[in-house]
Write an enzyme that holds these catalytic residues in place. Structure first.
Site, PDB file in Angstrom:
ATOM      1  N   PRO A   1      43.625  41.184  34.651  1.00  0.00           N
ATOM      2  CA  PRO A   1      43.104  42.553  34.682  1.00  0.00           C
ATOM      3  C   PRO A   1      43.496  43.234  36.007  1.00  0.00           C
ATOM      4  O   PRO A   1      43.418  42.607  37.067  1.00  0.00           O
ATOM      5  CB  PRO A   1      41.589  42.370  34.599  1.00  0.00           C
ATOM      6  CG  PRO A   1      41.346  40.960  34.208  1.00  0.00           C
ATOM      7  CD  PRO A   1      42.569  40.165  34.553  1.00  0.00           C
TER       8      PRO A   1
ATOM      9  N   LEU B   1      41.600  39.890  41.136  1.00  0.00           N
ATOM     10  CA  LEU B   1      42.184  38.620  40.668  1.00  0.00           C
ATOM     11  C   LEU B   1      43.668  38.506  41.055  1.00  0.00           C
ATOM     12  O   LEU B   1      44.379  37.638  40.548  1.00  0.00           O
ATOM     13  CB  LEU B   1      42.017  38.459  39.158  1.00  0.00           C
ATOM     14  CG  LEU B   1      40.568  38.371  38.652  1.00  0.00           C
ATOM     15  CD1 LEU B   1      40.530  38.127  37.156  1.00  0.00           C
ATOM     16  CD2 LEU B   1      39.775  37.278  39.376  1.00  0.00           C
TER      17      LEU B   1
ATOM     18  N   ALA C   1      50.575  38.890  41.946  1.00  0.00           N
ATOM     19  CA  ALA C   1      51.154  38.051  40.877  1.00  0.00           C
ATOM     20  C   ALA C   1      52.358  38.750  40.241  1.00  0.00           C
ATOM     21  O   ALA C   1      53.388  38.107  39.984  1.00  0.00           O
ATOM     22  CB  ALA C   1      50.094  37.744  39.821  1.00  0.00           C
TER      23      ALA C   1
ATOM     24  N   ASP D   1      46.297  36.652  49.267  1.00  0.00           N
ATOM     25  CA  ASP D   1      46.688  36.742  47.854  1.00  0.00           C
ATOM     26  C   ASP D   1      48.113  36.219  47.644  1.00  0.00           C
ATOM     27  O   ASP D   1      48.358  35.372  46.786  1.00  0.00           O
ATOM     28  CB  ASP D   1      46.624  38.194  47.356  1.00  0.00           C
ATOM     29  CG  ASP D   1      45.208  38.646  47.046  1.00  0.00           C
ATOM     30  OD1 ASP D   1      44.277  38.018  47.549  1.00  0.00           O
ATOM     31  OD2 ASP D   1      45.060  39.633  46.302  1.00  0.00           O
TER      32      ASP D   1
HETATM   33  O1  PMV Z   1      42.920  41.829  46.313  1.00  0.00           O
HETATM   34  P1  PMV Z   1      41.494  41.445  46.353  1.00  0.00           P
HETATM   35  O2  PMV Z   1      40.596  42.452  45.765  1.00  0.00           O
HETATM   36  O3  PMV Z   1      41.238  40.035  45.948  1.00  0.00           O
HETATM   37  O4  PMV Z   1      41.031  41.501  47.896  1.00  0.00           O
HETATM   38  C1  PMV Z   1      41.587  40.653  48.830  1.00  0.00           C
HETATM   39  C2  PMV Z   1      40.554  40.135  49.713  1.00  0.00           C
HETATM   40  C3  PMV Z   1      40.208  40.935  50.948  1.00  0.00           C
HETATM   41  O5  PMV Z   1      39.754  39.974  51.896  1.00  0.00           O
HETATM   42  C4  PMV Z   1      39.078  41.909  50.636  1.00  0.00           C
HETATM   43  C5  PMV Z   1      41.379  41.706  51.521  1.00  0.00           C
HETATM   44  C6  PMV Z   1      42.444  40.843  52.158  1.00  0.00           C
HETATM   45  O6  PMV Z   1      43.505  41.396  52.464  1.00  0.00           O
HETATM   46  O7  PMV Z   1      42.247  39.648  52.397  1.00  0.00           O
END
Ligand code: PMV
Length: 312
Positions: free
Chosen positions: A96, A101, A106, A147
């Site tokens: 989603p 996520l 990705a 991420d």
């Molecule tokens: O992309 P998301 O919504 O999983 O957010 C990443 C996590 C945060 O710590 C809020 C931002 C980051 O850059 O690490």
């Protein structure tokens, strides 16, 4: 035709504080994925990008500056020292969008993998992660890099911004239920708002980030242990959620799902990702996961995924 894919991710501990240098823990979410396929086209047809989920169909040469899809293609071609071939790149995702996520990272990862396969120039995960990070800056503003790291390496990670990847050994498997509020929450907005609060009261917010960092360090130990049971991990998730609420990044919709999961027997639950919407995660014993799924659905979750984090 070339096909490549990449998983989603969930952050178990430490979101937001990770932007300020504290450790965080994330695992790949293999149950959902982004796919990129590259189909050669006739000479002179240009490089076309189609993303049906995003309602997009355009030629690379006509993309707006800063467009994330065009940017990851250009950056990858530049790194591989190649020019755009006559081909159609089709991007699709079961992750989603905009719900914490990792859909953006990705999609970018799948695109880098497809292009590097097309040119038979395989890239190591660290290089894929570095290319994707450049584009994450367009989505996020000031991304920590968690991420792109967890998605490119497809392994549980203990992550500190700017440091080399640390793989996280998982000593005992555990089950997570991921519940979607259905609300899209742009990460850069939530991160930007928190930054303003931090600028006004840096000492106070640094204190919260320290507490979250301490939870992530304890969680690492709890996850690595083989025989301690997973209760300690759940307790730390609840503590982390309390601090996320204090930071102002939670929401009534998230808290409703979190409460429903806990009442149905989850050992712990918290939001995952940027917050204010998006997804929450609950740690459950395998025998309770069906009840937790049902409780989340009854509480109005837009989607629910059960996933197992395997011993490694
Ligand atoms: O992309 P998301 O919504 O999983 O957010 C990443 C996590 C945060 O710590 C809020 C931002 C980051 O850059 O690490």
């Amino acid at each position: 035709m070339i096909e490549a894919k990449a998983p989603g991710k969930v952050i178990l501990f430490g979101e937001h504080a990770v932007v300020y240098g504290r450790p965080a823990i994330a695992v790949p979410l293999l149950d959902v994925q982004a796919r990129a396929s590259l189909q050669p086209a006739g000479a002179g047809q240009g490089f076309r990008i189609i993303a049906p989920d995003l309602n997009r169909d355009f030629l690379l040469g006509q993309a707006e500056p800063g467009d994330p899809l065009a940017s990851i293609v250009r950056l990858t071609l530049q790194y591989l020292q190649q020019t755009a071939p006559a081909a159609t790149l089709t991007v699709a995702s079961t992750i989603p969008l905009g719900r914490g996520l990792g859909s953006g990272a990705a999609i970018s990862t799948a695109v880098v993998r497809a292009l590097s396969q097309f040119f038979r120039q395989p890239l190591p995960p660290a290089q894929i992660s570095a290319l994707v990070y450049e584009v994450e800056k367009l989505y996020h503003g000031t991304p920590s890099g968690i991420d792109n790291t967890v998605i490119a390496f497809e392994q549980p990670v203990y992550f500190i911004k700017g440091k080399p990847i640390q793989r996280l050994p998982v000593g005992q498997p555990f089950t997570l239920v991921v519940g979607d509020t259905g609300l899209v929450s742009p990460t850069h907005k939530v991160v930007g708002d928190l930054r303003q609060r931090w600028q006004k009261e840096p000492r106070r917010y640094e204190g919260y980030f320290d507490e979250i960092g301490a939870i992530a360090r304890q969680a690492r130990i709890a996850i690595e242990q083989e025989l301690s049971g997973v209760g300690a991990i759940g307790k730390l998730m609840n503590e982390n959620q309390e601090l996320l609420e204090t930071l102002g990044v939670s929401s009534p919709e998230l808290e409703e799902l979190i409460a429903a999961a806990r009442q149905a027997g989850a050992l712990g639950a918290k939001l995952s990702g940027a917050g204010r919407g998006g997804n929450m995660i609950a740690l459950t014993r395998p025998e309770h996961s069906a009840a937790v799924v049902q409780a989340l659905q009854n509480a109005g979750a837009a989607g629910v995924i059960i996933t197992e984090v395997k011993q490694n």
